[in-house]
Design a protein around this motif. Structure first.
Motif, PDB file in Angstrom:
ATOM      1  N   TRP A 225      12.035   8.592  -5.151  1.00 50.40           N
ATOM      2  CA  TRP A 225      11.734   8.226  -3.769  1.00 50.40           C
ATOM      3  C   TRP A 225      11.561   9.440  -2.861  1.00 50.40           C
ATOM      4  O   TRP A 225      11.089   9.315  -1.719  1.00 50.40           O
ATOM      5  CB  TRP A 225      12.826   7.310  -3.220  1.00 50.40           C
ATOM      6  CG  TRP A 225      12.730   5.914  -3.761  1.00 50.40           C
ATOM      7  CD1 TRP A 225      13.431   5.397  -4.799  1.00 50.40           C
ATOM      8  CD2 TRP A 225      11.864   4.885  -3.290  1.00 50.40           C
ATOM      9  NE1 TRP A 225      13.059   4.084  -5.025  1.00 50.40           N
ATOM     10  CE2 TRP A 225      12.091   3.744  -4.098  1.00 50.40           C
ATOM     11  CE3 TRP A 225      10.911   4.798  -2.282  1.00 50.40           C
ATOM     12  CZ2 TRP A 225      11.415   2.553  -3.929  1.00 50.40           C
ATOM     13  CZ3 TRP A 225      10.225   3.595  -2.098  1.00 50.40           C
ATOM     14  CH2 TRP A 225      10.474   2.494  -2.913  1.00 50.40           C
TER      15      TRP A 225
ATOM     16  N   GLY B 290       5.697  -1.485  -6.058  1.00 51.48           N
ATOM     17  CA  GLY B 290       4.426  -1.689  -5.370  1.00 51.48           C
ATOM     18  C   GLY B 290       4.078  -3.155  -5.207  1.00 51.48           C
ATOM     19  O   GLY B 290       3.066  -3.490  -4.580  1.00 51.48           O
TER      20      GLY B 290
ATOM     21  N   ARG C 281      -2.110  11.560  -9.127  1.00 49.41           N
ATOM     22  CA  ARG C 281      -2.716  10.418  -8.437  1.00 49.41           C
ATOM     23  C   ARG C 281      -2.995   9.269  -9.402  1.00 49.41           C
ATOM     24  O   ARG C 281      -3.067   8.119  -8.987  1.00 49.41           O
ATOM     25  CB  ARG C 281      -4.017  10.850  -7.767  1.00 49.41           C
ATOM     26  CG  ARG C 281      -3.823  11.809  -6.600  1.00 49.41           C
ATOM     27  CD  ARG C 281      -5.149  12.143  -5.944  1.00 49.41           C
ATOM     28  NE  ARG C 281      -4.978  13.045  -4.801  1.00 49.41           N
ATOM     29  CZ  ARG C 281      -5.998  13.487  -4.062  1.00 49.41           C
ATOM     30  NH1 ARG C 281      -7.237  13.126  -4.356  1.00 49.41           N
ATOM     31  NH2 ARG C 281      -5.757  14.310  -3.039  1.00 49.41           N
TER      32      ARG C 281
ATOM     33  N   LEU D 103       4.790   2.033   1.669  1.00 48.38           N
ATOM     34  CA  LEU D 103       5.930   2.695   1.034  1.00 48.38           C
ATOM     35  C   LEU D 103       6.331   3.956   1.791  1.00 48.38           C
ATOM     36  O   LEU D 103       7.523   4.289   1.894  1.00 48.38           O
ATOM     37  CB  LEU D 103       5.585   3.026  -0.420  1.00 48.38           C
ATOM     38  CG  LEU D 103       5.356   1.809  -1.343  1.00 48.38           C
ATOM     39  CD1 LEU D 103       4.907   2.265  -2.722  1.00 48.38           C
ATOM     40  CD2 LEU D 103       6.624   0.977  -1.455  1.00 48.38           C
ATOM     41  N   GLU D 104       5.344   4.683   2.331  1.00 47.48           N
ATOM     42  CA  GLU D 104       5.647   5.907   3.077  1.00 47.48           C
ATOM     43  C   GLU D 104       6.436   5.595   4.343  1.00 47.48           C
ATOM     44  O   GLU D 104       7.267   6.403   4.788  1.00 47.48           O
ATOM     45  CB  GLU D 104       4.350   6.640   3.416  1.00 47.48           C
ATOM     46  CG  GLU D 104       3.678   7.272   2.195  1.00 47.48           C
ATOM     47  CD  GLU D 104       2.337   7.904   2.536  1.00 47.48           C
ATOM     48  OE1 GLU D 104       1.908   7.767   3.715  1.00 47.48           O
ATOM     49  OE2 GLU D 104       1.735   8.525   1.642  1.00 47.48           O
TER      50      GLU D 104
ATOM     51  N   GLU E 175       8.360   9.103 -10.938  1.00 48.76           N
ATOM     52  CA  GLU E 175       8.335   9.562  -9.552  1.00 48.76           C
ATOM     53  C   GLU E 175       9.548   8.982  -8.832  1.00 48.76           C
ATOM     54  O   GLU E 175       9.784   7.770  -8.905  1.00 48.76           O
ATOM     55  CB  GLU E 175       7.058   9.104  -8.852  1.00 48.76           C
ATOM     56  CG  GLU E 175       6.978   9.490  -7.386  1.00 48.76           C
ATOM     57  CD  GLU E 175       5.782   8.884  -6.675  1.00 48.76           C
ATOM     58  OE1 GLU E 175       5.601   9.166  -5.470  1.00 48.76           O
ATOM     59  OE2 GLU E 175       5.038   8.101  -7.317  1.00 48.76           O
TER      60      GLU E 175
ATOM     61  N   THR F  81       0.832  -1.193   0.000  1.00 49.79           N
ATOM     62  CA  THR F  81       0.000   0.000   0.000  1.00 49.79           C
ATOM     63  C   THR F  81       0.876   1.256   0.000  1.00 49.79           C
ATOM     64  O   THR F  81       2.093   1.197   0.232  1.00 49.79           O
ATOM     65  CB  THR F  81      -0.910   0.019   1.241  1.00 49.79           C
ATOM     66  OG1 THR F  81      -0.104   0.132   2.420  1.00 49.79           O
ATOM     67  CG2 THR F  81      -1.742  -1.261   1.324  1.00 49.79           C
ATOM     68  N   GLN F  82       0.226   2.369  -0.258  1.00 48.58           N
ATOM     69  CA  GLN F  82       0.959   3.641  -0.226  1.00 48.58           C
ATOM     70  C   GLN F  82       1.525   3.899   1.171  1.00 48.58           C
ATOM     71  O   GLN F  82       2.622   4.426   1.327  1.00 48.58           O
ATOM     72  CB  GLN F  82       0.020   4.782  -0.640  1.00 48.58           C
ATOM     73  CG  GLN F  82       0.712   6.108  -0.852  1.00 48.58           C
ATOM     74  CD  GLN F  82       1.730   6.072  -1.994  1.00 48.58           C
ATOM     75  OE1 GLN F  82       1.512   5.425  -3.012  1.00 48.58           O
ATOM     76  NE2 GLN F  82       2.853   6.774  -1.824  1.00 48.58           N
ATOM     77  N   GLN F  83       0.765   3.464   2.205  1.00 43.29           N
ATOM     78  CA  GLN F  83       1.245   3.632   3.581  1.00 43.29           C
ATOM     79  C   GLN F  83       2.498   2.779   3.828  1.00 43.29           C
ATOM     80  O   GLN F  83       3.423   3.204   4.535  1.00 43.29           O
ATOM     81  CB  GLN F  83       0.146   3.242   4.569  1.00 43.29           C
ATOM     82  CG  GLN F  83      -1.031   4.210   4.626  1.00 43.29           C
ATOM     83  CD  GLN F  83      -1.950   4.108   3.416  1.00 43.29           C
ATOM     84  OE1 GLN F  83      -1.947   3.087   2.713  1.00 43.29           O
ATOM     85  NE2 GLN F  83      -2.731   5.156   3.183  1.00 43.29           N
TER      86      GLN F  83
ATOM     87  N   LYS G 166      11.053   5.368  -8.135  1.00 44.41           N
ATOM     88  CA  LYS G 166      10.036   4.731  -7.309  1.00 44.41           C
ATOM     89  C   LYS G 166       8.971   4.120  -8.199  1.00 44.41           C
ATOM     90  O   LYS G 166       8.628   2.945  -8.060  1.00 44.41           O
ATOM     91  CB  LYS G 166       9.420   5.758  -6.358  1.00 44.41           C
ATOM     92  CG  LYS G 166       8.415   5.171  -5.371  1.00 44.41           C
ATOM     93  CD  LYS G 166       7.909   6.240  -4.413  1.00 44.41           C
ATOM     94  CE  LYS G 166       6.937   5.661  -3.392  1.00 44.41           C
ATOM     95  NZ  LYS G 166       6.432   6.713  -2.460  1.00 44.41           N
TER      96      LYS G 166
ATOM     97  N   GLY H 125       9.592  11.894  -3.771  1.00 39.42           N
ATOM     98  CA  GLY H 125       8.288  12.455  -4.102  1.00 39.42           C
ATOM     99  C   GLY H 125       8.297  13.438  -5.247  1.00 39.42           C
ATOM    100  O   GLY H 125       7.284  14.106  -5.503  1.00 39.42           O
TER     101      GLY H 125
END
Length: 592
Positions: free
Chosen positions: A563, A307, A527, A268-269, A561, A264-266, A514, A565
């Motif tokens: 890493w 991902g 997005r 990776l964050e 993109e 998930t995006q979380q 990324k 951002g």
């Protein structure tokens, strides 16, 4: 009813002494015109066995050979053979050693050879220019054994059997023969009266060759009933899926395919800024084994983009499933098990679906002497089925030969010309007009084979549309578009169809990316910037949907993109303009 259909009836009838009176001949003629279940079944059986006999024989013979595809490669290539020395290393550790020895090529689909004591492990190697090869490594020492072409002898027969090297329709066409096997089995039993009494009736050797082949055809057919049933049922099962379900001609009864677990995006964050360091394959495998000690890894698939999870496929020795039917999905940076798909948890209908592979190919023996014996039985009966197809055609020719000879001039050019006409004419012979269809398919197969050999050395480079080198942020890359691997010489951009965009990074650190995205118009928001680029070095690509209506100035947009951002973009004309985008098919012809 044709005279040829009448000519291919029971061998016993043809070989009896003829003492009929004109009256009995009239009665016999009347009986021939009567259509019975026995006769109808015989005609159906003959039609199936004769009309596509050339293609049928190719599918059956290659299938019998492909049963021993691994063993054939073991005999042909020294790179595949190893000598056991102690215990095998951790599967992931061997893969790590392979990647360290070959850092400049793409490596994927690592097959561990856990079920083979004397065979090397292997991985699919993608060269920077896009070609494909196989690299072999000793699972006991981690030493690289060598490199072979992707199309090894065993792989060649396997692919030829599975899809005849035909793009788009090959797999569906092969599946059709599964249905024909099932129909041929049923019609053969209906046409053979009281067949259950004939299992031990030996072929007659005191008659001519046609009678002997006819008796042998029946005997082998009876003893092959169980095998033909397995091949017919499994092939028909796959025929339902492809082409019927695939092209929306029938409803799907299997459960919906579940999307594989992703990061998930979380997730990776949580890795923070900067380029993260993924775990080694050894650490990934250790995490799986610690979670499930009974799991035996057979296939390692590193993430194709950031991902994705690291996929470890294998088995827990479940009955009648392939050796990589179970999977664990591992977080590539933390080692956390984020998902699983185990055969023991499949619903009954899915287990039936998975069982078709080992049943059809004879791989349910798994390993050791049991595996060899099962394959030997499958190979023998595969050739037995091939004999049924070939002998049926020979029997037909033998039965009609005398009648054909009477129609030919006695000698000279006219005899040769008329004999050639009998072969080439649209009617007559065992295949009739279907002979042209057989020849056409064989020609397409030969073209597909030539493309296959070309593909393994060249990959997708030098084909389709080339998007010339351009710098995006810290990276310099070029791309080319192809409709697909086996369709690389077709027009790659077709409205309403998806195309494959291959990416070649010329300069810059690929690990600093990324995500890379592609779209046929400029993204309005970051997005949803387009289709994700995935793959390994030399085989990074995106499956790009092409709109049904294309504007004259349509562009291909690439978004990167990093890493931290940051986003970077560039575009190319989607269709060839002769400058930024070039049609390599036209360019290469002009250049040559």
């Amino acid at each position: 009813m044709s005279s040829e259909a009448n000519a291919v009836l029971d061998t016993d009838v043809i070989d009896r002494p003829v003492t009929d009176t004109p009256k009995t001949k009239t009665k016999a003629k009347r009986r021939k015109k009567k259509m019975t279940t026995h006769r109808a079944a015989f005609l159906v059986h003959s039609f199936i066995g004769l009309k596509l006999s050339l293609l049928f024989s190719i599918v059956l013979i290659t299938g019998a050979i492909a049963v021993f595809a691994e063993e054939i490669d073991w005999l042909f290539y020294s790179e595949v053979r190893v000598s056991p020395v102690g215990e095998k290393l951790n599967e992931g550790e061997v893969f790590d050693k392979l990647k360290a020895a070959m850092p400049d090529v793409g490596l994927s689909n690592y097959i561990t050879a856990n079920d083979r004591e004397y065979s090397a492990a292997q991985a699919l190697m993608t060269l920077p220019e896009g070609g494909f090869k196989k690299v072999w490594i000793d699972p006991y020492t981690g030493e690289v054994q060598g490199v072979t072409n992707f199309l090894t002898v065993g792989e060649f027969f396997s692919i030829l059997h599975k899809n005849l090297f035909m793009p788009l329709i090959g797999r569906a066409l092969v599946n059709v023969f599964g249905v024909l096997c099932l129909i041929g089995l049923i019609s053969g039993l209906l046409s053979y009266r009281k067949f259950w009494r004939e299992f031990f009736k030996m072929p007659r050797t005191n008659r001519n060759l046609r009678v002997f082949l006819g008796d042998l055809h029946k005997l082998i057919g009876l003893w092959s009933l169980w095998f033909v049933l397995i091949i017919g049922v499994s092939g028909s099962w796959w025929f339902y899926q492809n082409p019927l379900v695939r092209y929306d001609l029938a409803p799907q009864f299997l459960p919906d395919r579940v999307i594989e677990p992703q990061l998930t995006q979380q997730d990776l964050e949580k890795l923070g800024s900067g380029i993260p360091t993924p775990l080694s394959s050894k650490e990934i495998v250790e995490a799986v084994k610690e979670h499930d000690p009974d799991f035996v890894p057979h296939l390692l698939n590193p993430p194709q983009h950031n991902g994705q999870a690291y996929t470890v496929r294998g088995t827990k020795h479940d009955l009648l499933v392939s050796k990589w039917s179970s999977s664990y999905y591992v977080h590539p940076y933390t080692g956390e098990i984020i998902g699983k798909r185990l055969a023991e948890d499949y619903p009954a209908i899915s287990r039936v679906d998975w069982s078709m592979i080992p049943l059809h190919y004879g791989t349910w023996g798994y390993d050791g002497i049991g595996d060899f014996l099962v394959k030997l039985v499958w190979c023998v009966f595969g050739f037995a089925m091939s004999f049924l197809a070939i002998s049926g055609m020979i029997i037909f020719y033998k039965r009609t030969k005398s009648a054909t000879q009477k129609l030919l001039p006695k000698q000279g050019f006219k005899r040769t010309a008329k004999r050639s006409w009998f072969v080439m004419r649209p009617w007559g012979g065992p295949m009739g007009a279907f002979k042209y269809l057989n020849w056409l398919f064989i020609a397409v197969i030969l073209i597909g084979i030539s493309i296959g050999f070309k593909l393994q050395s060249e990959g997708t480079s030098g084909s389709g549309y080339q998007y010339n080198t351009k710098t995006i942020g810290n990276w310099t890359l070029s791309m080319n578009a192809t409709l697909g691997l086996l369709e690389k010489d077709l027009d790659p951009i077709q409205p309403g169809r998806s195309t494959t965009i291959n990416v070649f990074i010329k300069e810059g650190d690929p690990s600093a990316i990324k995500f890379m995205y592609m779209k046929t118009r400029k993204p309005r928001t970051m997005r949803a910037p387009g289709s994700v680029v995935h793959g390994t070095v030399g085989n990074q690509n995106a499956n790009l949907p092409v709109p049904k209506k294309l504007k004259d100035n349509a562009k291909l947009w690439v978004t990167i993109e990093d890493w931290d951002g940051n986003f970077y973009q560039a575009s190319w004309p989607l269709m060839p303009d002769g400058k930024e985008t070039v049609d390599l098919r036209t360019f290469n012809k002009t250049d040559s």
